[in-house]
Design a protein around this motif. Structure first.
Motif, PDB file in Angstrom:
ATOM      1  N   HIS A  77     -31.010   3.742  -4.075  1.00  0.00           N
ATOM      2  CA  HIS A  77     -31.200   3.988  -5.871  1.00  0.00           C
ATOM      3  C   HIS A  77     -32.000   3.296  -6.655  1.00  0.00           C
ATOM      4  N   LYS A  78     -30.967   1.718  -6.018  1.00  0.00           N
ATOM      5  CA  LYS A  78     -31.722   0.681  -6.994  1.00  0.00           C
ATOM      6  C   LYS A  78     -32.649   0.694  -7.243  1.00  0.00           C
ATOM      7  N   SER A  79     -33.882   1.094  -5.212  1.00  0.00           N
ATOM      8  CA  SER A  79     -35.223   0.684  -5.396  1.00  0.00           C
ATOM      9  C   SER A  79     -35.470   2.174  -6.102  1.00  0.00           C
ATOM     10  N   LEU A  80     -35.389   3.268  -6.713  1.00  0.00           N
ATOM     11  CA  LEU A  80     -35.544   4.328  -7.268  1.00  0.00           C
ATOM     12  C   LEU A  80     -35.431   3.975  -8.305  1.00  0.00           C
ATOM     13  N   GLU A  81     -35.064   2.709  -9.289  1.00  0.00           N
ATOM     14  CA  GLU A  81     -34.667   2.530 -10.304  1.00  0.00           C
ATOM     15  C   GLU A  81     -35.409   1.389 -10.524  1.00  0.00           C
ATOM     16  N   LYS A  82     -35.873   0.918  -9.632  1.00  0.00           N
ATOM     17  CA  LYS A  82     -37.118   0.207  -9.548  1.00  0.00           C
ATOM     18  C   LYS A  82     -38.654  -0.157  -9.673  1.00  0.00           C
ATOM     19  N   ASN A  83     -38.976   1.514  -9.451  1.00  0.00           N
ATOM     20  CA  ASN A  83     -40.063   2.136  -8.983  1.00  0.00           C
ATOM     21  C   ASN A  83     -40.649   1.752  -7.740  1.00  0.00           C
ATOM     22  N   ASN A  84     -39.618   1.203  -6.654  1.00  0.00           N
ATOM     23  CA  ASN A  84     -39.759   1.245  -5.168  1.00  0.00           C
ATOM     24  C   ASN A  84     -39.825   2.504  -4.490  1.00  0.00           C
ATOM     25  N   PHE A  85     -40.902   3.910  -4.473  1.00  0.00           N
ATOM     26  CA  PHE A  85     -40.787   5.106  -4.372  1.00  0.00           C
ATOM     27  C   PHE A  85     -40.797   4.724  -2.707  1.00  0.00           C
ATOM     28  N   GLN A  86     -41.680   3.875  -2.206  1.00  0.00           N
ATOM     29  CA  GLN A  86     -41.658   4.173  -0.656  1.00  0.00           C
ATOM     30  C   GLN A  86     -40.661   3.132  -0.263  1.00  0.00           C
ATOM     31  N   THR A  87     -40.107   2.422  -0.240  1.00  0.00           N
ATOM     32  CA  THR A  87     -38.739   1.225  -0.271  1.00  0.00           C
ATOM     33  C   THR A  87     -37.569   2.539   0.188  1.00  0.00           C
ATOM     34  N   ALA A  88     -37.568   3.093  -0.773  1.00  0.00           N
ATOM     35  CA  ALA A  88     -36.883   4.034  -1.673  1.00  0.00           C
ATOM     36  C   ALA A  88     -36.798   5.079  -0.514  1.00  0.00           C
ATOM     37  N   ILE A  89     -38.014   5.874  -0.157  1.00  0.00           N
ATOM     38  CA  ILE A  89     -37.468   6.715   0.875  1.00  0.00           C
ATOM     39  C   ILE A  89     -37.143   6.482   1.552  1.00  0.00           C
ATOM     40  N   ASP A  90     -38.167   5.218   2.554  1.00  0.00           N
ATOM     41  CA  ASP A  90     -37.319   5.149   3.990  1.00  0.00           C
ATOM     42  C   ASP A  90     -36.329   4.759   4.116  1.00  0.00           C
ATOM     43  N   ASP A  91     -35.528   4.056   2.488  1.00  0.00           N
ATOM     44  CA  ASP A  91     -33.834   4.117   2.402  1.00  0.00           C
ATOM     45  C   ASP A  91     -33.294   6.015   3.078  1.00  0.00           C
ATOM     46  N   LEU A  92     -33.526   6.622   1.681  1.00  0.00           N
ATOM     47  CA  LEU A  92     -33.007   8.513   1.759  1.00  0.00           C
ATOM     48  C   LEU A  92     -33.234   8.797   3.239  1.00  0.00           C
ATOM     49  N   LYS A  93     -34.235   8.565   3.891  1.00  0.00           N
ATOM     50  CA  LYS A  93     -34.554   9.278   5.255  1.00  0.00           C
ATOM     51  C   LYS A  93     -33.534   9.155   6.264  1.00  0.00           C
ATOM     52  N   GLU A  94     -33.804   7.876   5.855  1.00  0.00           N
ATOM     53  CA  GLU A  94     -32.933   6.409   6.761  1.00  0.00           C
ATOM     54  C   GLU A  94     -30.949   6.778   6.870  1.00  0.00           C
ATOM     55  N   LEU A  95     -30.531   7.232   5.314  1.00  0.00           N
ATOM     56  CA  LEU A  95     -29.197   8.084   4.536  1.00  0.00           C
ATOM     57  C   LEU A  95     -28.869   9.030   5.536  1.00  0.00           C
ATOM     58  N   GLU A  96     -30.490  10.155   5.252  1.00  0.00           N
ATOM     59  CA  GLU A  96     -30.371  11.372   5.669  1.00  0.00           C
ATOM     60  C   GLU A  96     -30.251  11.205   7.801  1.00  0.00           C
TER      61      GLU A  96
END
Length: 272
Positions: free
Chosen positions: A37-56
């Protein structure tokens, strides 16, 4: 001096081993989601995608599973990966059909399809997409249609309705584009059929007046004056100021081919 150097090397080696990612404690589900979520807030979308996929992958049925999939839809869209957005939205709709935010997933899938056919320079110049393959636009129309049908009071419904109007206008213009193509090549019956399709299925679009004019000119070419007059009358009655009517209220189509220039048009790709 050698002892000092050796001690320093040992210290660096120990520090490197201690910082090995494999030796770090794994994040909890909550910490993993907060990081994404922090990556999303900072508009680091690719990092957020990687983190979300790992979470899943680590917590497929965890507390944050549903929200992680919603965030993945958003992150993919913001990173302009429209195919991935469609896939993520479709998966959420399939996995959580009764979720209160299914309307959001439908809307985002529609938006992704809506933007799918955009070319590289479409955001810099205005272009008419009516001559392109508009399958993605058709998919978007169906997505928006499902949204407004199932969730008419959704906050996304007004924009979906507006985009549906835009898509219908595009699809109608595409039919006109094909009708002109057939007429220029002498396929008059095929041209009339396309124009009739516009009148029947896209009756509230700006393409209808030209479609009626094409029908009138086509019937004239086929020697069916009664049908040509009927089409002209409908055009004159509903759009008396149409640019496809002259001062004498007769049909005027500047691009309509003459009897003897069909072969010339074909050979020159309509340049002459």
């Amino acid at each position: 001096m050698p002892r000092v150097v050796w001690a320093l090397l040992c210290t660096l080696l120990i520090a490197g081993c201690a910082s090995n990612p494999e030796d770090r404690p794994e994040l909890t589900e909550a910490d993993q989601y907060r990081q994404a979520h922090k990556s999303l807030e900072k508009n680091n979308f690719q990092t957020a995608i990687d983190d979300l996929k790992e979470l899943e992958a680590r917590f497929p049925y965890g507390e944050y599973a549903e929200q992680a999939q919603l965030d993945l839809i958003y992150a993919n869209y913001q990173s302009v990966d429209y195919p991935a957005t469609v896939v993520a939205a479709q998966r959420f709709i399939r996995n959580y059909p009764g979720h209160p935010r299914v309307d959001y997933a439908l809307y985002m899938r529609g938006l992704a399809n809506f933007n799918m056919e955009k070319g590289l320079f479409d955001n810099m110049v205005t272009s008419d997409k009516s001559s392109r393959d508009l399958q993605s636009a058709r998919d978007a129309f169906q997505d928006f249609k499902r949204l407004v049908s199932r969730f008419p009071d959704s906050p996304y419904a007004p924009d979906a309705r507006s985009r549906m109007v835009h898509i219908r206008n595009q699809l109608a213009r595409q039919e006109l584009h094909v009708a002109r193509y057939y007429a220029r090549r002498g396929a008059i019956i095929a041209s009339i059929n396309r124009a009739q399709y516009v009148v029947k299925h896209y009756e509230q679009t700006p393409a209808v007046p030209e479609a009626l004019a094409i029908m009138a000119k086509g019937y004239e070419r086929l020697g069916r004056p009664e049908l040509a007059e009927k089409s002209r009358q409908v055009l004159a009655l509903n759009w008396p100021d149409s640019p496809f009517l002259g001062k004498d209220q007769q049909i005027r189509l500047a691009w309509w081919p003459n009897e003897d220039n069909g072969l010339l048009s074909l050979l020159t790709f309509d340049l002459l």
